[in-house]
Design a protein around this motif. Structure first.
Motif, PDB file in Angstrom:
ATOM      1  N   ARG A  77       0.837  -1.201   0.000  1.00 30.52           N
ATOM      2  CA  ARG A  77       0.000   0.000   0.000  1.00 30.52           C
ATOM      3  C   ARG A  77       0.871   1.250   0.000  1.00 30.52           C
ATOM      4  O   ARG A  77       0.363   2.346   0.152  1.00 30.52           O
ATOM      5  CB  ARG A  77      -0.962   0.012   1.202  1.00 30.52           C
ATOM      6  CG  ARG A  77      -1.915  -1.163   1.238  1.00 30.52           C
ATOM      7  CD  ARG A  77      -2.808  -1.136   2.454  1.00 30.52           C
ATOM      8  NE  ARG A  77      -3.752  -0.020   2.378  1.00 30.52           N
ATOM      9  CZ  ARG A  77      -4.514   0.347   3.403  1.00 30.52           C
ATOM     10  NH1 ARG A  77      -4.414  -0.274   4.555  1.00 30.52           N
ATOM     11  NH2 ARG A  77      -5.335   1.368   3.273  1.00 30.52           N
ATOM     12  N   ALA A  78       2.178   1.110  -0.185  1.00 30.98           N
ATOM     13  CA  ALA A  78       3.094   2.245  -0.396  1.00 30.98           C
ATOM     14  C   ALA A  78       3.121   3.216   0.785  1.00 30.98           C
ATOM     15  O   ALA A  78       3.326   4.399   0.599  1.00 30.98           O
ATOM     16  CB  ALA A  78       2.728   2.978  -1.683  1.00 30.98           C
ATOM     17  N   PHE A  79       2.932   2.724   1.989  1.00 26.68           N
ATOM     18  CA  PHE A  79       3.092   3.555   3.165  1.00 26.68           C
ATOM     19  C   PHE A  79       4.505   3.359   3.692  1.00 26.68           C
ATOM     20  O   PHE A  79       4.915   2.250   3.994  1.00 26.68           O
ATOM     21  CB  PHE A  79       2.075   3.191   4.260  1.00 26.68           C
ATOM     22  CG  PHE A  79       0.643   3.415   3.853  1.00 26.68           C
ATOM     23  CD1 PHE A  79       0.293   4.476   3.027  1.00 26.68           C
ATOM     24  CD2 PHE A  79      -0.344   2.559   4.282  1.00 26.68           C
ATOM     25  CE1 PHE A  79      -1.026   4.680   2.649  1.00 26.68           C
ATOM     26  CE2 PHE A  79      -1.666   2.757   3.913  1.00 26.68           C
ATOM     27  CZ  PHE A  79      -2.010   3.822   3.087  1.00 26.68           C
ATOM     28  N   SER A  80       5.251   4.438   3.839  1.00 22.66           N
ATOM     29  CA  SER A  80       6.642   4.338   4.258  1.00 22.66           C
ATOM     30  C   SER A  80       6.718   3.954   5.729  1.00 22.66           C
ATOM     31  O   SER A  80       6.150   4.632   6.580  1.00 22.66           O
ATOM     32  CB  SER A  80       7.348   5.676   4.031  1.00 22.66           C
ATOM     33  OG  SER A  80       8.686   5.602   4.439  1.00 22.66           O
ATOM     34  N   VAL A  81       7.414   2.858   5.997  1.00 27.18           N
ATOM     35  CA  VAL A  81       7.580   2.383   7.364  1.00 27.18           C
ATOM     36  C   VAL A  81       9.019   1.915   7.543  1.00 27.18           C
ATOM     37  O   VAL A  81       9.750   1.695   6.586  1.00 27.18           O
ATOM     38  CB  VAL A  81       6.617   1.216   7.707  1.00 27.18           C
ATOM     39  CG1 VAL A  81       5.177   1.651   7.608  1.00 27.18           C
ATOM     40  CG2 VAL A  81       6.876   0.024   6.801  1.00 27.18           C
ATOM     41  N   ARG A  82       9.421   1.763   8.801  1.00 22.54           N
ATOM     42  CA  ARG A  82      10.736   1.206   9.062  1.00 22.54           C
ATOM     43  C   ARG A  82      10.720  -0.291   8.810  1.00 22.54           C
ATOM     44  O   ARG A  82       9.670  -0.910   8.708  1.00 22.54           O
ATOM     45  CB  ARG A  82      11.147   1.475  10.517  1.00 22.54           C
ATOM     46  CG  ARG A  82      11.389   2.919  10.812  1.00 22.54           C
ATOM     47  CD  ARG A  82      12.158   3.172  12.093  1.00 22.54           C
ATOM     48  NE  ARG A  82      11.980   2.231  13.175  1.00 22.54           N
ATOM     49  CZ  ARG A  82      12.454   2.443  14.420  1.00 22.54           C
ATOM     50  NH1 ARG A  82      13.098   3.555  14.689  1.00 22.54           N
ATOM     51  NH2 ARG A  82      12.276   1.545  15.355  1.00 22.54           N
ATOM     52  N   ALA A  83      11.906  -0.860   8.719  1.00 21.30           N
ATOM     53  CA  ALA A  83      12.020  -2.300   8.473  1.00 21.30           C
ATOM     54  C   ALA A  83      11.347  -3.110   9.574  1.00 21.30           C
ATOM     55  O   ALA A  83      10.918  -4.236   9.340  1.00 21.30           O
ATOM     56  CB  ALA A  83      13.488  -2.692   8.357  1.00 21.30           C
ATOM     57  N   ASP A  84      11.268  -2.538  10.785  1.00 19.53           N
ATOM     58  CA  ASP A  84      10.627  -3.273  11.880  1.00 19.53           C
ATOM     59  C   ASP A  84       9.125  -3.032  11.943  1.00 19.53           C
ATOM     60  O   ASP A  84       8.443  -3.538  12.832  1.00 19.53           O
ATOM     61  CB  ASP A  84      11.277  -2.912  13.219  1.00 19.53           C
ATOM     62  CG  ASP A  84      11.216  -1.417  13.532  1.00 19.53           C
ATOM     63  OD1 ASP A  84      10.659  -0.649  12.718  1.00 19.53           O
ATOM     64  OD2 ASP A  84      11.730  -1.007  14.589  1.00 19.53           O
ATOM     65  N   GLY A  85       8.572  -2.254  10.984  1.00 20.77           N
ATOM     66  CA  GLY A  85       7.130  -2.069  10.922  1.00 20.77           C
ATOM     67  C   GLY A  85       6.602  -0.837  11.625  1.00 20.77           C
ATOM     68  O   GLY A  85       5.382  -0.657  11.726  1.00 20.77           O
ATOM     69  N   LEU A  86       7.486   0.046  12.098  1.00 20.68           N
ATOM     70  CA  LEU A  86       7.041   1.272  12.751  1.00 20.68           C
ATOM     71  C   LEU A  86       6.713   2.329  11.699  1.00 20.68           C
ATOM     72  O   LEU A  86       7.533   2.643  10.835  1.00 20.68           O
ATOM     73  CB  LEU A  86       8.113   1.820  13.684  1.00 20.68           C
ATOM     74  CG  LEU A  86       7.774   3.162  14.363  1.00 20.68           C
ATOM     75  CD1 LEU A  86       6.665   2.975  15.387  1.00 20.68           C
ATOM     76  CD2 LEU A  86       9.008   3.769  15.017  1.00 20.68           C
ATOM     77  N   LEU A  87       5.516   2.865  11.771  1.00 20.52           N
ATOM     78  CA  LEU A  87       5.103   3.969  10.915  1.00 20.52           C
ATOM     79  C   LEU A  87       5.200   5.264  11.717  1.00 20.52           C
ATOM     80  O   LEU A  87       4.745   5.325  12.860  1.00 20.52           O
ATOM     81  CB  LEU A  87       3.679   3.750  10.427  1.00 20.52           C
ATOM     82  CG  LEU A  87       3.078   4.797   9.477  1.00 20.52           C
ATOM     83  CD1 LEU A  87       2.135   4.125   8.490  1.00 20.52           C
ATOM     84  CD2 LEU A  87       2.321   5.887  10.245  1.00 20.52           C
TER      85      LEU A  87
END
Length: 265
Positions: free
Chosen positions: A25-35
């Motif tokens: 869904r093209a939402f930028s997040v960290r590799a660990d899943g933190l938005l």
């Protein structure tokens, strides 16, 4: 960790994940899943921060503003998140918090502030308390001096700190009203923030020069006020001679009531 836990423990577990990637869904997040989203309110130059766990959908807002609460609620919905907390770093004097409105707009959302602020909220934090959202956690570090109830929120992996008004980019919060004390603020920053790793990102509550983020190392070495001795810092802060914030007479009473303004008489 369960949904929205408040923990009181002496330390935090470290977690990896400083590399940023794109998720579905093209939402930028960290590799660990933190938005993480940094939002801006122009009238008071306030930053609001949305933090969420993409895996569980749990999220929180730091320093929401009343004027932009609807925008923030829309973003939470657009990103498919469930807002657990509307968190205040302190009782602000330059804007009315949006935490009261958000808790009425979003079922299950709780307002949060330091117990030492004296303000109303659903949840009161003390130094060392931990707020969890999904797999992530924020440690509340008492950082008084701007106000008695100032808190800095530090991610559990020490990759970022949300410093409120205690530490700004190349500056700091005022100490000439609301229980302000320059000496206390100096020690708060040096003992609770400057002891974090040098690459820890600093996200302040305000910026008036167009900056968005700094680091602990930058502020330890480049902050023109906080690189002074404590004695010289106190002298500078005692002689700023700034006008009082434009919204202080409205903001402080409203923020003591979780952002709820008295109806006109």
């Amino acid at each position: 960790m369960g949904p929205g836990l408040l923990l009181r423990v002496p330390g935090l577990l470290r977690a990896p994940g400083l590399r940023w990637v794109r998720c579905r869904r093209a939402f930028s997040v960290r590799a660990d899943g933190l938005l993480l989203r940094q939002l801006f309110e122009a009238k008071s130059c306030t930053y609001t921060y949305l933090l969420g766990d993409r895996a569980t959908g749990e999220a929180l807002l730091i320093d929401p503003v009343l004027d932009t609460a609807s925008r923030d609620a829309r973003l939470v919905q657009d990103l498919g998140l469930r807002l657990l907390y509307a968190v205040n770093t302190h009782c602000h004097a330059d804007h009315v918090t949006g935490s009261g409105l958000l808790r009425s707009m979003i079922p299950g959302c709780k307002s949060v502030i330091s117990r030492l602020s004296g303000a109303r909220a659903d949840l009161f934090l003390e130094d060392g308390d931990i707020l969890t959202f999904g797999r992530f956690a924020l440690e509340a570090r008492a950082s008084p001096g701007h106000t008695d109830g100032c808190l800095t929120f530090v991610l559990s992996d020490h990759s970022a700190a949300f410093t409120g008004d205690a530490l700004l980019i190349r500056g700091c919060g005022r100490t000439d009203f609301q229980q302000g004390c320059a000496k206390t603020l100096y020690h708060s920053v040096h003992e609770k923030i400057f002891t974090l790793p040098g690459d820890c990102l600093i996200y302040p509550a305000h910026d008036y020069q167009g900056h968005t983020v700094s680091t602990v190392e930058e502020e330890r070495t480049l902050n023109p006020r906080l690189t002074l001795s404590c004695e010289d810092f106190v002298k500078v802060m005692d002689n700023l001679n700034l006008p009082k914030p434009k919204q202080i007479d409205i903001a402080v009473p409203a923020n003591m009531r979780c952002g709820i303004q008295e109806p006109p008489s």
